[in-house]
Design a protein around this motif. Structure first.
Motif, PDB file in Angstrom:
ATOM      1  N   TYR A  93      -7.464  27.909 -48.424  1.00 35.27           N
ATOM      2  CA  TYR A  93      -6.650  28.191 -47.036  1.00 35.27           C
ATOM      3  C   TYR A  93      -7.019  29.750 -46.577  1.00 35.27           C
ATOM      4  O   TYR A  93      -7.078  30.941 -47.473  1.00 35.27           O
ATOM      5  CB  TYR A  93      -5.000  28.076 -47.309  1.00 35.27           C
ATOM      6  N   TYR A  94      -7.358  29.820 -45.314  1.00 31.07           N
ATOM      7  CA  TYR A  94      -7.835  31.160 -44.950  1.00 31.07           C
ATOM      8  C   TYR A  94      -6.864  31.629 -43.783  1.00 31.07           C
ATOM      9  O   TYR A  94      -6.329  30.989 -42.800  1.00 31.07           O
ATOM     10  CB  TYR A  94      -9.238  31.122 -44.413  1.00 31.07           C
ATOM     11  N   CYS A  95      -6.587  32.844 -43.624  1.00 32.96           N
ATOM     12  CA  CYS A  95      -5.899  33.424 -42.439  1.00 32.96           C
ATOM     13  C   CYS A  95      -6.951  34.090 -41.779  1.00 32.96           C
ATOM     14  O   CYS A  95      -7.847  34.655 -42.197  1.00 32.96           O
ATOM     15  CB  CYS A  95      -4.690  34.265 -42.767  1.00 32.96           C
ATOM     16  N   ALA A  96      -6.821  34.269 -40.277  1.00 35.32           N
ATOM     17  CA  ALA A  96      -7.736  35.011 -39.445  1.00 35.32           C
ATOM     18  C   ALA A  96      -7.070  35.527 -38.530  1.00 35.32           C
ATOM     19  O   ALA A  96      -5.845  35.068 -38.051  1.00 35.32           O
ATOM     20  CB  ALA A  96      -8.619  33.748 -38.699  1.00 35.32           C
ATOM     21  N   GLY A  97      -7.587  36.437 -37.825  1.00 33.86           N
ATOM     22  CA  GLY A  97      -6.803  37.270 -36.556  1.00 33.86           C
ATOM     23  C   GLY A  97      -7.815  37.537 -35.699  1.00 33.86           C
ATOM     24  O   GLY A  97      -8.995  37.923 -35.650  1.00 33.86           O
ATOM     25  N   ALA A  98      -7.095  37.666 -34.490  1.00 35.78           N
ATOM     26  CA  ALA A  98      -7.778  37.928 -33.184  1.00 35.78           C
ATOM     27  C   ALA A  98      -6.992  39.326 -32.582  1.00 35.78           C
ATOM     28  O   ALA A  98      -6.160  39.015 -31.653  1.00 35.78           O
ATOM     29  CB  ALA A  98      -7.941  36.897 -32.188  1.00 35.78           C
ATOM     30  N   PRO A  99      -7.172  40.443 -33.162  1.00 34.70           N
ATOM     31  CA  PRO A  99      -6.629  41.640 -32.593  1.00 34.70           C
ATOM     32  C   PRO A  99      -6.464  41.899 -30.959  1.00 34.70           C
ATOM     33  O   PRO A  99      -7.712  41.638 -30.375  1.00 34.70           O
ATOM     34  CB  PRO A  99      -7.218  42.724 -33.217  1.00 34.70           C
ATOM     35  N   GLY A 100      -5.391  41.906 -30.432  1.00 32.18           N
ATOM     36  CA  GLY A 100      -5.068  42.217 -29.221  1.00 32.18           C
ATOM     37  C   GLY A 100      -5.670  40.986 -28.280  1.00 32.18           C
ATOM     38  O   GLY A 100      -5.766  41.099 -26.802  1.00 32.18           O
ATOM     39  N   LYS A 101      -5.820  39.978 -28.649  1.00 35.00           N
ATOM     40  CA  LYS A 101      -6.414  38.711 -27.778  1.00 35.00           C
ATOM     41  C   LYS A 101      -4.980  37.782 -27.509  1.00 35.00           C
ATOM     42  O   LYS A 101      -4.098  37.816 -28.221  1.00 35.00           O
ATOM     43  CB  LYS A 101      -7.197  37.909 -28.502  1.00 35.00           C
TER      44      LYS A 101
END
Length: 127
Positions: A93-101
């Motif tokens: 399991y992976y977490c992912a981020g899209a800053p400011g999106k």
């Protein structure tokens, strides 16, 4: 520097529960689009849940009703509460981020929407 670090994986019997955590540094998760993905052995990585900057959650049908995505703004941490686990949930399991999106619709569960990823935490569901 941006860093996402998952924890909380482990082995559990079918029907059990686990809570995954993703500690975020380098940007504010609350004002970003964040997601959880998983990759089972021999399969492609797939999206399972996301939460946008308004706090609205979106789930893949395979986990809807069993998994809950949430975040703690004070700790800048993303969570995935997983209940009624099945052997088919076994994966990294992976977490992912899209800053400011800000995304909506299909983009929320599209891997290409996310620019930052953690290293993953392993979940095994077996009797």
């Amino acid at each position: 520097a941006v860093q996402l670090k998952e924890s909380g994986g482990g082995s559990v019997q079918p029907g059990g529960s686990l809570r995954l955590s993703c500690t975020v540094s380098g940007f504010t998760a609350e004002s970003s689009c964040m997601g959880w993905f998983r990759q089972a052995p021999g399969k492609e990585r797939e999206a399972i849940a996301s939460i946008d900057s308004d706090g609205v959650a979106t789930y893949d049908g395979s986990v809807k009703g069993r998994f809950t995505i949430s975040q703690d703004t004070a700790k800048n941490t993303l969570y995935l509460q997983m209940n009624n686990l099945r052997p088919g949930d076994t994966a990294m399991y992976y977490c992912a981020g899209a800053p400011g999106k800000y995304y909506f619709g299909d983009a929320l569960l599209d891997q290409s929407s996310y620019g930052y990823w953690g290293q993953g935490t392993k979940v095994t569901v077996s009797a």
